[in-house]
Design an enzyme around this catalytic site. Structure first.
Site, mmCIF file in Angstrom:
data_model
loop_
_atom_site.group_PDB
_atom_site.id
_atom_site.type_symbol
_atom_site.label_atom_id
_atom_site.label_comp_id
_atom_site.label_asym_id
_atom_site.label_seq_id
_atom_site.Cartn_x
_atom_site.Cartn_y
_atom_site.Cartn_z
ATOM 1 N N ASP A 103 0.867 -1.174 0.000
ATOM 2 C CA ASP A 103 0.000 0.000 0.000
ATOM 3 C C ASP A 103 0.904 1.224 0.000
ATOM 4 O O ASP A 103 1.719 1.409 0.902
ATOM 5 C CB ASP A 103 -0.856 -0.024 1.273
ATOM 6 C CG ASP A 103 -2.228 0.572 1.070
ATOM 7 O OD1 ASP A 103 -2.294 1.667 0.488
ATOM 8 O OD2 ASP A 103 -3.209 -0.053 1.504
ATOM 9 N N ASP A 205 -3.046 4.745 -2.474
ATOM 10 C CA ASP A 205 -4.080 5.355 -1.641
ATOM 11 C C ASP A 205 -4.574 6.666 -2.263
ATOM 12 O O ASP A 205 -3.782 7.466 -2.772
ATOM 13 C CB ASP A 205 -3.456 5.631 -0.258
ATOM 14 C CG ASP A 205 -4.468 5.936 0.814
ATOM 15 O OD1 ASP A 205 -5.306 5.069 1.090
ATOM 16 O OD2 ASP A 205 -4.409 7.050 1.380
ATOM 17 N N GLU A 268 -6.680 3.537 -5.729
ATOM 18 C CA GLU A 268 -7.945 3.784 -5.031
ATOM 19 C C GLU A 268 -8.544 5.082 -5.568
ATOM 20 O O GLU A 268 -7.968 6.150 -5.398
ATOM 21 C CB GLU A 268 -7.722 3.904 -3.523
ATOM 22 C CG GLU A 268 -9.048 4.058 -2.788
ATOM 23 C CD GLU A 268 -8.938 4.673 -1.407
ATOM 24 O OE1 GLU A 268 -9.871 4.487 -0.610
ATOM 25 O OE2 GLU A 268 -7.941 5.350 -1.117
ATOM 26 N N HIS A 329 -11.163 -2.434 3.604
ATOM 27 C CA HIS A 329 -11.088 -2.050 5.018
ATOM 28 C C HIS A 329 -11.850 -0.763 5.326
ATOM 29 O O HIS A 329 -11.911 -0.350 6.474
ATOM 30 C CB HIS A 329 -9.617 -1.905 5.405
ATOM 31 C CG HIS A 329 -8.934 -0.820 4.623
ATOM 32 N ND1 HIS A 329 -8.727 -0.906 3.260
ATOM 33 C CD2 HIS A 329 -8.454 0.385 5.000
ATOM 34 C CE1 HIS A 329 -8.149 0.198 2.839
ATOM 35 N NE2 HIS A 329 -7.966 1.000 3.866
ATOM 36 N N ASP A 330 -12.395 -0.104 4.313
ATOM 37 C CA ASP A 330 -13.159 1.127 4.531
ATOM 38 C C ASP A 330 -14.666 0.918 4.401
ATOM 39 O O ASP A 330 -15.434 1.855 4.629
ATOM 40 C CB ASP A 330 -12.743 2.203 3.507
ATOM 41 C CG ASP A 330 -11.293 2.623 3.658
ATOM 42 O OD1 ASP A 330 -10.812 2.682 4.807
ATOM 43 O OD2 ASP A 330 -10.647 2.897 2.624
HETATM 44 C C1 GLC Z 1 -7.851 5.651 2.016
HETATM 45 C C2 GLC Z 1 -7.701 4.449 2.887
HETATM 46 C C3 GLC Z 1 -8.320 4.753 4.215
HETATM 47 C C4 GLC Z 1 -7.572 5.907 4.828
HETATM 48 C C5 GLC Z 1 -7.561 7.098 3.901
HETATM 49 C C6 GLC Z 1 -6.543 8.098 4.314
HETATM 50 O O1 GLC Z 1 -9.184 5.918 1.716
HETATM 51 O O2 GLC Z 1 -8.242 3.326 2.280
HETATM 52 O O3 GLC Z 1 -8.300 3.650 5.071
HETATM 53 O O4 GLC Z 1 -8.164 6.269 6.049
HETATM 54 O O5 GLC Z 1 -7.223 6.745 2.588
HETATM 55 O O6 GLC Z 1 -5.257 7.605 4.047
#
Ligand code: GLC
Length: 539
Positions: A103, A205, A268, A329-330
């Site tokens: 990541d 990310d 993402e 995980h979100d």
């Molecule tokens: C992304 C991650 C999340 C995190 C955010 C800030 O959305 O998946 O878990 O809190 O970025 O890094």
């Protein structure tokens, strides 16, 4: 479309499995998962039949956002182990034929990163411009109206130097200034650091947030906002997200990957298709896979999902490879969102669509969201905006390996509570149970591996030939490669349904989500039980 195996790369044919490292396997009995734990569980991934593991952040971090606040991009947090543990994990994974995806969190660092400590120390510091500093508005308030994803303004006033810095997430996560060439160079080097160590790719990310408006204009209000939606959605992100210049940055990242063999990048990105597709690259190649979150975001209705699949397939630029995701995980767990029975149908959908699937750890045994008592809350989002259902702890609970104390995850109380039913719902209980969710996932993954129709074959919606109007609960499509044709028919409701094979003729059941009826002949009309998905091998 040609379907010769050699033409496809591992990230096209393969299946990605996301590991949330704090919750996968604890090896040193501190209640938090670690790298040695992951290593000890690699055989689970091999037995399951996935091809690559993506590990959420494992770098040194104060853990304000559980690792998404990185204090050093080129090391491992002691909680997870050290670089030697990491190297051992990569080599063990590679020996088993598994790829490793890290990541990469480029939009922001931790406020404890040495770069930010320097940057905030004085206006004249050489790293001042590595972050996004602005003077207060004339009334002393924040420079723009931009909002943080975790609630409140996206700007934090810093007494020392009398300016505000930008943080689209926590104030402990200051945004890097990616317009600065020194930031670009330093961050691209951190990618090389891991690529040189043998990492096969990155999940990037918040890729679409990396560049902000050069003129720092205020975002307009969002007329569609309703209470209960995420707080930052009160404004449209016109000037704080998806800026044209972000594509130059993603293309630079891609160039770094292309310095190496067969490495990949999945981004993402939460954007509508027309915007999302740009992240494959317009003027130059960008992400190999911009994450497609359709199945997470849409209501679980056959017609809606069928239309979205069509729209996604139609929007893909030429040569772009599709991908699908059910959970991360979100996001709430799929089994909680659609129910246990439909989670099996969802698994069949994920693993039979055209494109690379990503499986979230634990979904292969049907883990549900775990209710978190107020005194056990960990997620900063839940702490900042309590009780509105934004908390992400419920989907981050420890993996349920067996019926022992702490589910085989640890020998001490884990950092988040275990599911109340883990003694029944766990890997050991499901491994040899012929009808379990784990057995279904293994069968689906084995079928996908043995039949190129599923990994690289063509996709055709079959919605018109059945009785599938907007009212129908049936989703149907054809996958085909090398003359082998499979009809996938999914009943998204808990009442029986029918589907007419029409011109497809007849076939045999290759797999039902009930894990029975295998080999049965299907002719004319397919009768689906409640919550049943069926794959028919057409004659
Ligand atoms: C992304 C991650 C999340 C995190 C955010 C800030 O959305 O998946 O878990 O809190 O970025 O890094």
């Amino acid at each position: 479309m040609a379907t010769q195996p050699a033409e496809y790369l591992w990230w096209q044919r393969g299946v990605i499995y996301q590991i949330y490292p704090r919750s996968f396997q604890d090896s040193n009995n501190d209640g938090v998962g670690d790298l040695r734990g992951i290593r000890a569980r690699l055989d689970h991934l091999v037995e399951l039949g996935v091809d690559a593991l993506w590990i959420s952040p494992i770098f040194p971090s104060p853990m304000a956002d559980f690792g998404y606040d990185v204090a050093d991009y080129c090391d491992i947090h002691p909680l997870f182990g050290d670089l030697a543990d990491f190297d051992a994990l990569v080599s063990d994974a590679h020996r088993r034929g598994l790829k490793v995806i890290l990541d990469f969190v480029p939009n922001h660092t931790s406020d404890q990163h040495p770069w930010f400590r320097e940057s905030r120390s004085s206006r004249s510091n050489a790293r001042r411009d590595w972050y996004i500093w602005r003077d207060p508005a004339p009334d002393g308030g924040p420079p723009t109206n931009w909002l943080s994803y975790f609630g409140g303004p996206a700007w934090c006033y810093d007494e020392t130097t009398g300016q505000y810095y930008l943080h689209l997430f926590l104030k402990e996560q200051p945004d890097l200034n990616w317009r600065n060439p020194h930031v670009q160079a330093a961050m691209l080097d951190t990618m090389r650091f891991w690529l040189d160590r043998g990492v096969d790719g990155f999940r990037v990310d918040v890729m679409w947030l990396m560049i902000k408006d050069a003129h720092f204009r205020d975002n307009p209000p969002n007329p569609a906002w309703r209470p209960g939606m995420m707080p930052h959605m009160q404004l449209l992100e016109t000037y704080s997200a998806d800026q044209p210049e972000v594509h130059d940055i993603v293309a630079m990242m891609r160039q770094v990957l292309d310095e190496y063999d067969e490495r990949m990048m999945v981004g993402e990105i939460y954007l509508p298709y027309d915007r999302l597709m740009h992240y494959y690259g317009v003027r130059a190649p960008e992400a190999h896979l911009p994450f497609n979150f359709t199945l997470i975001l849409l209501p679980w209705e056959a017609h809606t999902i069928a239309q979205a699949i069509e729209a996604y397939e139609a929007a893909l630029p030429s040569g772009a490879w599709p991908n699908w995701v059910l959970g991360n995980h979100d996001q709430p767990r799929i089994a909680s969102r659609v129910g246990d029975a439909q989670a099996r149908v969802a698994a069949m959908l994920l693993l039979t669509l055209r494109g690379t699937p990503t499986i979230y750890y634990g979904d292969e045994i049907g883990i549900r969201n775990v209710p978190i008592p107020p005194d056990r809350v960990q997620d900063p989002f839940e702490k900042r905006v309590p009780g509105e259902g934004h908390g992400r702890d419920p989907q981050r609970t420890p993996m349920q390996w067996d019926a022992g104390e702490y589910a085989g995850f640890s020998t001490v109380e884990p950092w988040l509570p275990l599911a109340g039913d883990y003694r029944q719902l766990n890997v050991a209980a499901q491994r040899n149970a012929p009808h379990s969710m784990l057995s279904l996932y293994r069968r689906l993954l084995a079928l996908r591996r043995s039949e190129p129709a599923f990994s690289v074959g063509s996709y055709r919606s079959m919605m018109v030939m059945g009785d599938a109007g907007p009212a129908s609960s049936v989703l149907a499509y054809l996958r085909e490669a090398d003359g082998r044709r499979f009809l996938v028919v999914l009943n998204l409701a808990s009442r029986p349904a029918r589907f007419s094979l029409g011109a497809s003729g007849e076939g045999t059941v290759a797999l039902s989500t009930y894990l029975d009826h295998g080999g049965a002949t299907v002719r004319g009309e397919l009768e689906l039980r409640a919550d049943e998905g069926v794959i028919v091998a057409l004659a």
